[in-house]
Design an enzyme around this catalytic site. Structure first.
Site, PDB file in Angstrom:
ATOM      1  N   HIS A 191      81.909  11.554  35.248  1.00 32.08           N
ATOM      2  CA  HIS A 191      82.488  10.398  35.943  1.00 32.08           C
ATOM      3  C   HIS A 191      82.858   9.301  34.945  1.00 32.08           C
ATOM      4  O   HIS A 191      83.985   8.773  34.971  1.00 32.08           O
ATOM      5  CB  HIS A 191      81.485   9.864  36.965  1.00 32.08           C
ATOM      6  CG  HIS A 191      81.976   8.705  37.757  1.00 32.08           C
ATOM      7  ND1 HIS A 191      82.595   8.835  38.983  1.00 32.08           N
ATOM      8  CD2 HIS A 191      81.951   7.368  37.501  1.00 32.08           C
ATOM      9  CE1 HIS A 191      82.927   7.642  39.441  1.00 32.08           C
ATOM     10  NE2 HIS A 191      82.547   6.735  38.561  1.00 32.08           N
ATOM     11  N   GLU A 192      81.922   8.973  34.067  1.00 34.39           N
ATOM     12  CA  GLU A 192      82.180   7.929  33.068  1.00 34.39           C
ATOM     13  C   GLU A 192      83.244   8.365  32.065  1.00 34.39           C
ATOM     14  O   GLU A 192      84.006   7.535  31.565  1.00 34.39           O
ATOM     15  CB  GLU A 192      80.885   7.569  32.345  1.00 34.39           C
ATOM     16  CG  GLU A 192      79.828   6.917  33.228  1.00 34.39           C
ATOM     17  CD  GLU A 192      80.323   5.643  33.885  1.00 34.39           C
ATOM     18  OE1 GLU A 192      81.060   4.872  33.227  1.00 34.39           O
ATOM     19  OE2 GLU A 192      79.999   5.404  35.059  1.00 34.39           O
ATOM     20  N   HIS A 232      86.579   7.406  33.431  1.00 30.83           N
ATOM     21  CA  HIS A 232      86.901   5.994  33.183  1.00 30.83           C
ATOM     22  C   HIS A 232      87.301   5.779  31.722  1.00 30.83           C
ATOM     23  O   HIS A 232      88.250   5.038  31.430  1.00 30.83           O
ATOM     24  CB  HIS A 232      85.688   5.115  33.504  1.00 30.83           C
ATOM     25  CG  HIS A 232      85.355   5.033  34.962  1.00 30.83           C
ATOM     26  ND1 HIS A 232      86.297   4.802  35.937  1.00 30.83           N
ATOM     27  CD2 HIS A 232      84.164   5.155  35.614  1.00 30.83           C
ATOM     28  CE1 HIS A 232      85.722   4.771  37.124  1.00 30.83           C
ATOM     29  NE2 HIS A 232      84.430   4.985  36.955  1.00 30.83           N
TER      30      HIS A 232
END
Length: 354
Positions: A20-21, A24
């Protein structure tokens, strides 16, 4: 052996958060936003390396990671800070984490389905004699069940779940000889089962129909499985809102770890355990993607919601919503979310040891 599955569950959580990170991070780099640090894992650093403006680190605890962007929460005066980017770039960066989770889940499914021989879908095995909406314009044995009350039945088992949550009537859409046929308001009534005993239901004996796993079908059904996971999240949320599901039907981290342990220990072989845990991990990845995009404060979906509201305010009033109000809402939302997760976790522990 259960400790192995507990560690596997923790590792899956950590990987999904790190993925997920990473979403980003990649989106921020692509959009020209300054990233001060990208970390895999949490806690004390095991390894660090400065490359350009970004510090890359590997940390002790495999429970996630983070992407620290310049000016993520406030304007630091840097033209490359997050808050100074335009609407589209902010949207891409905020949505990238959930997108990466979804892609991760889809890839796991595709890998698991690569060795499949057949896919099983729901079909009508037989009909109770009380069912009157039959024949060419109604239901017939052998029909593939396509939708129940508008919910798509992608795989075997979906139809029974949707019928179980139906009220007094159900709308059934089937496929027969390539044609879609819809039967509306099929009644829940007293029907006769295959042993001649009465029961309350819709009179459908749901069976399974095999679909050959060709190369194209493997790709198609991988996509269908991902969509089925997304639909399951929405279906569950609808049932919660309608009061058909409650707190005991929810699971937090403890419940998920418990489920993964049960999945692993119930498998007959280690290979089967790995496959089943990976399947559950794919479902978890897609669920995280969907849940994180909900317009809830403190989640990416909540940030995107404020981003859209800001954009509308600028178009209408030439003025943005003050950051202090957004921060206040996000803080309250975060506290409420943590409180809710705490209640769910305590409930998980009670179900586990109670």
């Amino acid at each position: 052996m259960s400790i192995v599955y507990i560690l596997a569950a923790i590792l899956i959580f950590g990987i999904l958060i790190a993925v997920h990170e990473l979403g980003h991070f990649l989106a921020a780099k692509f959009c020209g936003v300054q990233v001060n640090e990208f970390s895999i894992g949490m806690g004390p650093a095991l390894w660090k390396r400065q490359k350009g403006e970004t510090l890359y680190s590997l940390r002790l605890l495999p429970i996630g990671g983070y992407c620290a962007m310049e000016g993520e929460d406030e304007d630091t005066g840097n033209t490359r800070s997050f808050v100074r980017q335009g609407f589209l770039k902010k949207l891409v960066i905020l949505a990238a984490g959930a997108f990466m989770n979804f892609i991760a889940g889809l890839l796991i499914i595709a890998i698991l389905f690569s060795s499949a021989q057949v896919f099983w879908v729901d079909s009508i095995a037989n009909l109770a004699p009380e069912v009157t909406q039959t024949g060419a314009s109604g239901l017939m044995p052998g029909d593939q069940i396509y939708k129940v009350n508008g919910w798509r039945t992608y795989f075997s088992g979906d139809a029974q779940m949707f019928l179980g949550y139906s009220g007094d009537t159900a709308d059934i859409e089937v496929i027969r000889d390539g044609q879609h046929i819809t039967v509306q308001e099929l009644l829940r009534q007293t029907c006769t089962d295959q042993q001649g005993k009465p029961y309350q239901g819709f009179g459908l004996y749901v069976g399974r129909q095999a679909i050959t796993a060709t190369a194209w079908n493997k790709l198609s059904y991988s996509w269908n499985q991902a969509k089925d996971f997304v639909q399951l999240v929405w279906f569950s949320l609808v049932q919660l809102v309608q009061g058909n599901a409650g707190l005991n039907d929810l699971s937090g981290p403890v419940g998920i770890v418990s489920t993964i342990t049960q999945v692993g220990t119930a498998s007959e072989t280690i290979a089967a355990a790995v496959e089943n845990i990976l399947y559950f991990g794919a479902m978890l990845a897609v669920n995280l993607a969907v849940m994180n995009m909900l317009p809830i404060p403190a989640l990416d979906g909540g940030k995107i919601f404020f981003l859209i509201i800001d954009e509308i305010a600028m178009k209408l009033f030439r003025k943005k919503i003050p950051e202090k109000y957004e921060m206040a809402v996000n803080t309250v939302g975060f506290v409420a979310l943590m409180g809710f997760m705490l209640v769910v976790t305590f409930n998980d522990v009670f179900k586990l040891f109670g």
